[in-house]
Motif scaffolding. Structure first.
Motif, PDB file in Angstrom:
ATOM      1  N   VAL A  94      -9.492  -0.712   2.128  1.00 13.41           N
ATOM      2  CA  VAL A  94      -8.565  -0.251   3.162  1.00 13.41           C
ATOM      3  C   VAL A  94      -9.217   0.830   4.020  1.00 13.41           C
ATOM      4  CG1 VAL A  94      -6.386   0.967   3.552  1.00 13.41           C
ATOM      5  CG2 VAL A  94      -6.500  -0.871   1.862  1.00 13.41           C
ATOM      6  N   HIS A  95     -10.002   1.687   3.394  1.00 15.87           N
ATOM      7  CA  HIS A  95     -10.653   2.794   4.111  1.00 15.87           C
ATOM      8  C   HIS A  95     -11.659   2.289   5.139  1.00 15.87           C
ATOM      9  CE1 HIS A  95     -12.225   6.794   4.825  1.00 15.87           C
ATOM     10  NE2 HIS A  95     -13.450   6.356   4.581  1.00 15.87           N
ATOM     11  N   VAL A  96     -12.360   1.193   4.837  1.00 16.46           N
ATOM     12  CA  VAL A  96     -13.413   0.719   5.750  1.00 16.46           C
ATOM     13  C   VAL A  96     -12.981  -0.469   6.607  1.00 16.46           C
ATOM     14  CG1 VAL A  96     -15.273   1.562   4.276  1.00 16.46           C
ATOM     15  CG2 VAL A  96     -14.413  -0.770   3.952  1.00 16.46           C
ATOM     16  N   PRO A 125       0.506  -4.486 -14.290  1.00 11.54           N
ATOM     17  CA  PRO A 125      -0.178  -3.196 -14.211  1.00 11.54           C
ATOM     18  C   PRO A 125      -1.455  -3.329 -13.378  1.00 11.54           C
ATOM     19  CG  PRO A 125       0.337  -3.805 -16.487  1.00 11.54           C
ATOM     20  CD  PRO A 125       0.529  -5.021 -15.659  1.00 11.54           C
ATOM     21  N   VAL A 126      -1.827  -2.266 -12.715  1.00 17.14           N
ATOM     22  CA  VAL A 126      -3.054  -2.252 -11.909  1.00 17.14           C
ATOM     23  C   VAL A 126      -3.979  -1.189 -12.486  1.00 17.14           C
ATOM     24  CG1 VAL A 126      -4.065  -2.035  -9.613  1.00 17.14           C
ATOM     25  CG2 VAL A 126      -1.739  -2.939  -9.870  1.00 17.14           C
ATOM     26  N   ILE A 127      -5.124  -1.633 -13.006  1.00 18.71           N
ATOM     27  CA  ILE A 127      -6.061  -0.694 -13.601  1.00 18.71           C
ATOM     28  C   ILE A 127      -6.749   0.132 -12.516  1.00 18.71           C
ATOM     29  CG2 ILE A 127      -6.445  -2.083 -15.676  1.00 18.71           C
ATOM     30  CD1 ILE A 127      -8.993  -3.132 -14.402  1.00 18.71           C
ATOM     31  N   ALA A 128      -7.281   1.281 -12.905  1.00 21.47           N
ATOM     32  CA  ALA A 128      -7.886   2.211 -11.945  1.00 21.47           C
ATOM     33  C   ALA A 128      -9.004   1.576 -11.119  1.00 21.47           C
ATOM     34  CB  ALA A 128      -8.391   3.450 -12.683  1.00 21.47           C
ATOM     35  N   ALA A 144      -9.342  -1.448 -10.082  1.00 23.00           N
ATOM     36  CA  ALA A 144      -8.735  -2.324  -9.076  1.00 23.00           C
ATOM     37  C   ALA A 144      -8.116  -1.496  -7.957  1.00 23.00           C
ATOM     38  CB  ALA A 144      -7.687  -3.223  -9.727  1.00 23.00           C
ATOM     39  N   ARG A 145      -7.437  -0.420  -8.316  1.00 24.90           N
ATOM     40  CA  ARG A 145      -6.867   0.456  -7.283  1.00 24.90           C
ATOM     41  C   ARG A 145      -7.962   1.045  -6.414  1.00 24.90           C
ATOM     42  NH1 ARG A 145      -3.872   2.414 -11.713  1.00 24.90           N
ATOM     43  NH2 ARG A 145      -4.943   4.421 -11.654  1.00 24.90           N
ATOM     44  N   LEU A 203       0.839  -1.200   0.000  1.00 27.56           N
ATOM     45  CA  LEU A 203       0.000   0.000   0.000  1.00 27.56           C
ATOM     46  C   LEU A 203       0.873   1.250   0.000  1.00 27.56           C
ATOM     47  CD1 LEU A 203      -2.685  -1.051   2.658  1.00 27.56           C
ATOM     48  CD2 LEU A 203      -2.923  -1.015   0.160  1.00 27.56           C
ATOM     49  N   PRO A 204       0.383   2.337  -0.589  1.00 25.35           N
ATOM     50  CA  PRO A 204      -0.825   2.379  -1.421  1.00 25.35           C
ATOM     51  C   PRO A 204      -0.563   1.714  -2.768  1.00 25.35           C
ATOM     52  CG  PRO A 204       0.281   4.494  -1.476  1.00 25.35           C
ATOM     53  CD  PRO A 204       1.047   3.653  -0.488  1.00 25.35           C
ATOM     54  N   VAL A 205      -1.562   1.045  -3.295  1.00 25.10           N
ATOM     55  CA  VAL A 205      -1.399   0.367  -4.572  1.00 25.10           C
ATOM     56  C   VAL A 205      -1.296   1.417  -5.677  1.00 25.10           C
ATOM     57  CG1 VAL A 205      -2.474  -1.182  -6.248  1.00 25.10           C
ATOM     58  CG2 VAL A 205      -2.612  -1.698  -3.811  1.00 25.10           C
TER      59      VAL A 205
END
Length: 306
Positions: free
Chosen positions: A203-205, A190-193, A195-196, A171-173
């Protein structure tokens, strides 16, 4: 009953598989069961504990007896082929250490079986699964967690074990992740938007602290998430959506590869993204047929366009 010498040899081989080839915990456990079952059969078959000398003298007839016995236990051709592969691997290692000829074991033919090709979902079905996951739990953070995991499988082509091996240090991804796959082989994906965004939402909740050296995805009590939890929630989702039984978490990885290829992706590049050692494995994952390959060839090869 397995002789102490044979058990020590088995443990030595398993340790080598883990240290040198980077075999996973599940793979090591399967190897241990398969070879231990083989050694136990040989003990009963010969009427006595099999030391290393006796193991070196196993004949073609002994191998046929073991395979016939295993089939009679209800083991199918595919599983028997896997067991035989483990036994051969053990014997290659043992014969090198002990200096005997393992031909009788290594020459044993694997039973024929029809390979089950993976069945990817179409893009609409894959999208429907991800959206429906958000409604599978009354606990918001768990719903967000499940959706984030499956979004990584489809959006990045990860194996479920690879997604669950991510830690707080990831993190952060960002736009890419360094993934350690089978055999300890590393690759960048690669990590698409979407997925991020799914991971950020989870992570926020998430009610637990995510430590840099701890798992990113946690179970309901704060421990490492069991892959069976994701398998069950996807199973429940696909039943609600009326999708076939082949719509599993691993099918999302298949779908990632197939949809990339259908959009014009290069098979070699997809191989790298999936972390496959063999291009033939990638071809099976993507459901590529000869007609599709010829279409790509005709469109892209300089000579074919002349």
């Amino acid at each position: 009953m397995i002789s102490p010498a044979a058990r020590d040899a088995l443990e030595g081989w398993l340790a080598a598989q883990k240290a040198i080839k980077g075999a996973s915990v599940n793979t090591i456990a399967a190897y241990a069961r398969d070879v231990a079952d083989f050694l136990s059969f040989m003990t009963g078959h010969h009427g006595g504990t099999q030391g290393l000398g006796a193991l070196a003298r196993i004949s073609t007839s002994d191998m046929r007896s073991w395979m016939a016995f295993t089939r009679a236990q209800g083991v199918g051709p595919r599983s028997l082929a896997r067991k035989l592969s483990a036994v051969k691997g053990f014997y290659r290692w043992l014969s090198e250490r002990e200096g005997f000829e393992p031909t009788a074991v290594l020459a044993t033919r694997s039973p024929k079986f029809q390979r089950k090709l993976p069945r990817p979902l179409n893009p609409e079905a894959a999208s429907a699964v991800i959206k429906a996951l958000d409604m599978q739990s009354l606990t918001p953070w768990i719903a967000a967690r499940d959706q984030a995991v499956v979004t990584l499988l489809y959006g990045c082509g990860l194996r479920i074990s690879e997604a669950l091996d991510l830690t707080g240090a990831d993190l952060p991804v960002g736009t890419a992740l360094r993934i350690t796959g089978k055999g300890g082989k590393q690759r960048i994906v690669p990590v698409i938007a979407p997925a991020r965004a799914a991971v950020e939402r989870y992570v926020h909740v998430c009610p637990f602290d995510i430590a840099p050296d701890g798992p990113l995805f946690m179970g309901a009590r704060g421990g490492r998430l069991n892959p069976r939890v994701i398998q069950k929630v996807v199973e429940r989702t696909r039943q609600q959506l009326g999708l076939p039984a082949s719509a599993t978490p691993h099918a999302m990885r298949h779908s990632f590869a197939t949809h990339l290829l259908n959009a014009g992706g290069d098979l070699r590049a997809i191989q790298e993204l999936l972390g496959h050692a063999s291009l033939s494995t990638t071809q099976a994952y993507t459901g590529v047929d000869t007609a599709r390959l010829m279409e790509v060839y005709a469109r892209t090869h300089p000579q074919a366009r002349d």
